[in-house]
Design a protein around this motif. Structure first.
Motif, PDB file in Angstrom:
ATOM      1  N   LEU A   9       0.992  -1.270   0.070  1.00 22.42           N
ATOM      2  CA  LEU A   9       0.190   0.072   0.021  1.00 22.42           C
ATOM      3  C   LEU A   9       0.959   1.364   0.035  1.00 22.42           C
ATOM      4  O   LEU A   9       0.272   2.392  -0.212  1.00 22.42           O
ATOM      5  N   SER A  10       2.166   1.214   0.215  1.00 19.65           N
ATOM      6  CA  SER A  10       2.947   2.354   0.128  1.00 19.65           C
ATOM      7  C   SER A  10       2.856   2.814  -1.364  1.00 19.65           C
ATOM      8  O   SER A  10       3.330   2.014  -2.231  1.00 19.65           O
ATOM      9  N   GLY A  11       2.389   4.044  -1.582  1.00 21.38           N
ATOM     10  CA  GLY A  11       2.279   4.591  -2.804  1.00 21.38           C
ATOM     11  C   GLY A  11       1.015   4.270  -3.422  1.00 21.38           C
ATOM     12  O   GLY A  11       0.723   4.696  -4.674  1.00 21.38           O
ATOM     13  N   PHE A  12      -0.054   3.705  -2.860  1.00 21.58           N
ATOM     14  CA  PHE A  12      -1.359   3.072  -3.500  1.00 21.58           C
ATOM     15  C   PHE A  12      -2.112   4.618  -3.556  1.00 21.58           C
ATOM     16  O   PHE A  12      -2.014   5.384  -2.793  1.00 21.58           O
ATOM     17  N   ASN A  13      -2.629   4.531  -4.704  1.00 23.42           N
ATOM     18  CA  ASN A  13      -3.481   5.709  -4.975  1.00 23.42           C
ATOM     19  C   ASN A  13      -4.963   5.787  -4.520  1.00 23.42           C
ATOM     20  O   ASN A  13      -5.609   4.817  -4.863  1.00 23.42           O
ATOM     21  N   VAL A  14      -5.491   6.702  -3.717  1.00 24.95           N
ATOM     22  CA  VAL A  14      -6.691   6.745  -3.303  1.00 24.95           C
ATOM     23  C   VAL A  14      -7.047   8.385  -3.458  1.00 24.95           C
ATOM     24  O   VAL A  14      -6.548   9.194  -2.938  1.00 24.95           O
ATOM     25  N   ALA A  15      -8.149   8.263  -4.225  1.00 26.60           N
ATOM     26  CA  ALA A  15      -8.664   9.659  -4.480  1.00 26.60           C
ATOM     27  C   ALA A  15      -7.883  10.715  -4.988  1.00 26.60           C
ATOM     28  O   ALA A  15      -7.588  11.707  -4.487  1.00 26.60           O
ATOM     29  N   ASN A  16      -6.894  10.242  -5.968  1.00 27.27           N
ATOM     30  CA  ASN A  16      -5.947  10.880  -6.490  1.00 27.27           C
ATOM     31  C   ASN A  16      -4.785  11.549  -5.667  1.00 27.27           C
ATOM     32  O   ASN A  16      -4.275  12.442  -5.666  1.00 27.27           O
ATOM     33  N   ARG A  17      -4.492  10.579  -4.420  1.00 27.16           N
ATOM     34  CA  ARG A  17      -3.543  11.010  -3.414  1.00 27.16           C
ATOM     35  C   ARG A  17      -2.854   9.646  -3.344  1.00 27.16           C
ATOM     36  O   ARG A  17      -3.546   8.580  -3.169  1.00 27.16           O
TER      37      ARG A  17
END
Length: 123
Positions: A77-85
């Protein structure tokens, strides 16, 4: 079940790895259900605490039941994109966190003393 015990028995983890994760750069409007959906894929979660006040918005603590699940979550999950973040997922380290808060308290104390004695602030 034998595969799990082999995985845990043969793997030596670095000392900073623990069950508590510190997550930064979260969208401010993320819900706890969404957090459980994202982080629950990697193992059983004991607790999630999402920051709600001005200083802690966009951050959360995720506590896993198992240290190996926490390691897997950090790896994936490091660097995982959530709502363009892009999420920043770190292992929680008590010493580093307490130093940050101690520094903040010291700065506030200095500011109060400067105001009390009429000393101009350094820039």
């Amino acid at each position: 079940m034998a595969a799990l015990s082999l995985r845990k028995g043969n793997t030596r983890l670095p000392p900073e790895v623990n069950r508590v994760l510190y997550v930064r750069n979260l969208p401010f409007n993320i819900t706890s259900e969404e957090m459980y959906d994202i982080f629950g894929k990697y193992g059983a979660i004991r607790q999630i605490r999402i920051g709600t006040n001005k200083d802690t918005r966009g951050t959360a603590f995720v506590v896993y039941e198992d240290i190996y699940d926490a390691k897997t979550a950090v790896d994936h999950l490091s660097g995982f994109n959530v709502a363009n973040r892009y999420l920043i997922v770190l292992y929680y380290q008590q010493a580093k966190m307490s130093k940050k808060f101690d520094q903040k308290k010291k700065e506030e104390e200095i500011t109060k003393l400067q105001e009390k004695y009429g000393i101009p602030k350094d820039k």
